[in-house]
Design an enzyme around this catalytic site. Structure first.
Site, PDB file in Angstrom:
ATOM      1  CG  ASP A  14      -3.089   9.698   6.786  1.00  0.00           C
ATOM      2  OD1 ASP A  14      -4.122  10.375   6.346  1.00  0.00           O
ATOM      3  OD2 ASP A  14      -3.006   8.619   7.125  1.00  0.00           O
ATOM      4  CE  LYS A  17      -4.086  12.353  -0.700  1.00  0.00           C
ATOM      5  NZ  LYS A  17      -3.481  11.797   0.352  1.00  0.00           N
ATOM      6  N   GLY A  41      -9.455  11.217   4.746  1.00  0.00           N
ATOM      7  CA  GLY A  41      -9.527  12.368   5.646  1.00  0.00           C
ATOM      8  C   GLY A  41      -8.580  13.358   5.104  1.00  0.00           C
ATOM      9  CG  HIS A  42      -8.251  14.749   1.857  1.00  0.00           C
ATOM     10  ND1 HIS A  42      -8.680  14.719   0.511  1.00  0.00           N
ATOM     11  CD2 HIS A  42      -7.731  13.834   2.074  1.00  0.00           C
ATOM     12  CE1 HIS A  42      -8.111  13.744  -0.305  1.00  0.00           C
ATOM     13  NE2 HIS A  42      -7.629  13.009   0.902  1.00  0.00           N
ATOM     14  CB  THR A 126     -11.450   3.633   6.968  1.00  0.00           C
ATOM     15  OG1 THR A 126     -12.040   3.568   6.045  1.00  0.00           O
ATOM     16  CG2 THR A 126      -9.755   3.958   6.886  1.00  0.00           C
ATOM     17  CD  GLN A 192      -7.966   6.451   0.011  1.00  0.00           C
ATOM     18  OE1 GLN A 192      -8.353   6.370  -1.194  1.00  0.00           O
ATOM     19  NE2 GLN A 192      -8.837   6.894   0.782  1.00  0.00           N
TER      20      GLN A 192
HETATM   21  P1  IMP Z   1     -10.132   0.829   3.415  1.00  0.00           P
HETATM   22  O1  IMP Z   1      -9.847   1.607   2.012  1.00  0.00           O
HETATM   23  O2  IMP Z   1     -11.095   1.594   4.459  1.00  0.00           O
HETATM   24  O3  IMP Z   1     -10.624  -0.500   2.897  1.00  0.00           O
HETATM   25  O4  IMP Z   1      -8.729   0.639   4.154  1.00  0.00           O
HETATM   26  C1  IMP Z   1      -7.729  -0.235   3.363  1.00  0.00           C
HETATM   27  C2  IMP Z   1      -6.546   0.200   3.860  1.00  0.00           C
HETATM   28  O5  IMP Z   1      -6.158   1.578   3.627  1.00  0.00           O
HETATM   29  C3  IMP Z   1      -6.255   0.260   5.441  1.00  0.00           C
HETATM   30  O6  IMP Z   1      -4.842   0.043   5.810  1.00  0.00           O
HETATM   31  C4  IMP Z   1      -6.472   1.860   5.802  1.00  0.00           C
HETATM   32  O7  IMP Z   1      -6.047   2.170   7.119  1.00  0.00           O
HETATM   33  C5  IMP Z   1      -5.850   2.460   4.426  1.00  0.00           C
HETATM   34  N1  IMP Z   1      -6.473   3.760   4.193  1.00  0.00           N
HETATM   35  C6  IMP Z   1      -7.650   3.958   3.670  1.00  0.00           C
HETATM   36  N2  IMP Z   1      -7.633   5.220   3.271  1.00  0.00           N
HETATM   37  C7  IMP Z   1      -6.508   6.112   3.807  1.00  0.00           C
HETATM   38  C8  IMP Z   1      -6.456   7.237   3.922  1.00  0.00           C
HETATM   39  O8  IMP Z   1      -7.144   8.380   3.624  1.00  0.00           O
HETATM   40  N3  IMP Z   1      -5.234   7.534   4.664  1.00  0.00           N
HETATM   41  C9  IMP Z   1      -4.347   6.595   5.232  1.00  0.00           C
HETATM   42  N4  IMP Z   1      -4.734   5.176   5.056  1.00  0.00           N
HETATM   43  C10 IMP Z   1      -5.917   4.892   4.432  1.00  0.00           C
HETATM   44 MG    MG Z   2      -5.801  11.593   5.658  1.00  0.00          MG
END
Ligand code: IMP
Ligand code: MG
Length: 376
Positions: A14, A17, A41-42, A126, A192
């Site tokens: 976040d 990017k 989420g871009h 997420t 990420q």
């Molecule tokens: P997962 O990737 O959905 O398994 O989430 C694992 C951890 O990474 C959690 O704390 C999410 O909130 C965080 N996370 C995953 N993708 C993003 C992203 O694109 N932006 C911010 N945090 C993320």
């Molecule tokens: Mg994002």
């Protein structure tokens, strides 16, 4: 020979990017995603309209010869991808025929999303099935897009694949594309951020993919060797999900920063945790991520602050992700800025970043418009 550049999230995702990649994409031939899935989420603004891309690279589809590639290091929910492709189709961009998907990428199945929801504890996933899909891959029981295409029974993914093919999407591997890409310019887009990387992030509060430069190599692009790796960081810090966050702030000060920065998840809508810029963490991320240059974003959010707090050290420098758990941050304050468009006012802050990360700041961004991204 190809010319390759990468854009990585330097912190917990976040960082902006999407906005940066979208802007830079205009001078490239390809934009390539290599890790993660629809957990990303871009957010990008195109002609004043807001779009959130979850799987699709943040390319500027108005550049008619720009192509997008979804790499084998990703885990792909084909139903979600079909939705994003259909959106492009409905905008009559002709773009689906410029989208390429590596069939060696593993798929996210409905049961992975169910499992994610059922087991979601303190990590704050997420719920997009990312962890279970990568777990299946590692346990050698995963399914690739290629396997879904071959399946004799008419599985639901085949329907989405056929529909996407009808709209023009290609399913080709990184090696099949190598000849064409070698004479082109490539922009790799990370999802990420380094602090969420499965190997180097703050384990176990991480996502399950390779968010460092290593992810580019792992997805079959070892031959591309990016020569410049931009790390994107906000001029403050945010995080979603639990885990250590040394410079986190709370209470009224935090609520105000969250509102000003509109810090609510693009994928989940969750309020993000907020805090000050953490330079020991950024320095760690630059070293672990292979970051050579920095891009700092969201300066406009701190407009009008008299002084800005920056963490310049912990009680001891982090050499492992476990050092973040008990870190004691040490702060300085630098003069704030009335107007983030005036670089002289930002200089004391940027100087601290360059001094402590030993990375050159290449661009800064101070707004959601393309013209708000400027060279430093
Ligand atoms: P997962 O990737 O959905 O398994 O989430 C694992 C951890 O990474 C959690 O704390 C999410 O909130 C965080 N996370 C995953 N993708 C993003 C992203 O694109 N932006 C911010 N945090 C993320
Ligand atoms: Mg994002």
């Amino acid at each position: 020979m190809s010319y390759a550049v990468a854009v990585l999230g330097a912190m917990w995702g976040d960082e902006g990017k999407g906005h940066i990649t979208h802007h830079l994409s205009k001078t490239f031939d390809w934009v390539i995603r290599f890790n993660g899935g629809a957990n990303a989420g871009h957010t990008i603004y195109r002609d004043g309209v807001k779009y959130v891309h979850n799987l699709m690279p943040s390319f500027d589809w108005r550049k008619t010869d720009l192509k997008a590639f979804l790499g084998s290091g990703m885990v792909i929910d084909l139903e979600q991808l079909h939705k994003e492709v259909s959106l492009l189709w409905s905008h009559n961009t002709g773009y689906p025929s410029r989208v390429y998907v590596d069939p060696d990428a593993f798929v996210v199945l409905p049961e992975h999303k169910e499992e994610d929801k059922a087991s979601n504890g303190h990590i704050g996933s997420t719920n997009r099935g990312i962890g279970p899909a990568y777990t299946a891959r590692t346990a050698r029981r995963g399914l690739r897009i290629r396997d879904r295409m071959r399946d004799a029974d008419n599985n639901r993914d085949q329907h989405f694949i056929k529909e996407m093919q009808r709209m023009g999407v290609h399913f080709k591997s990184a090696l099949e594309m190598r000849r064409e890409m070698e004479s082109a310019s490539l922009l790799f887009e990370g999802a990420q951020g380094v602090l969420l990387d499965i190997n180097h992030g703050i384990y176990p509060y991480v996502s399950c993919s390779d968010a460092t430069i290593g992810g580019i190599y792992a997805s079959g692009f070892a031959w591309a060797r990016p020569e410049k790796v931009y790390g994107v960081a906000k001029c403050y810090t945010t995080k979603v999900g639990e885990g250590p966050f040394p410079t986190e702030i709370h209470g009224k000060e935090a609520d105000e920063l969250r509102q000003r920065g509109n810090e609510f998840g693009a994928t989940t809508g969750r309020p993000r945790r907020v805090g000050w810029l953490d330079l020991p963490a950024l320095d760690y991320a630059c070293q672990k991520g292979g970051i050579t240059h920095l891009i700092l974003t969201k300066f406009d959010i701190l407009d009008g602050m008299d002084r800005v707090k920056v963490c310049v050290a912990y009680d001891k420098p982090p050499v492992s992700s476990s050092d973040f758990f008990d870190a004691v941050p040490q702060y300085i304050t630098v003069p704030g800025w009335e107007d983030s468009k005036d670089h002289d006012q930002l200089a004391p802050f940027v100087r601290q970043v360059e001094r402590l990360t030993r990375c050159h700041v290449s661009y800064i961004s101070a707004g959601t418009d393309t013209k708000d991204i400027v060279s430093w």
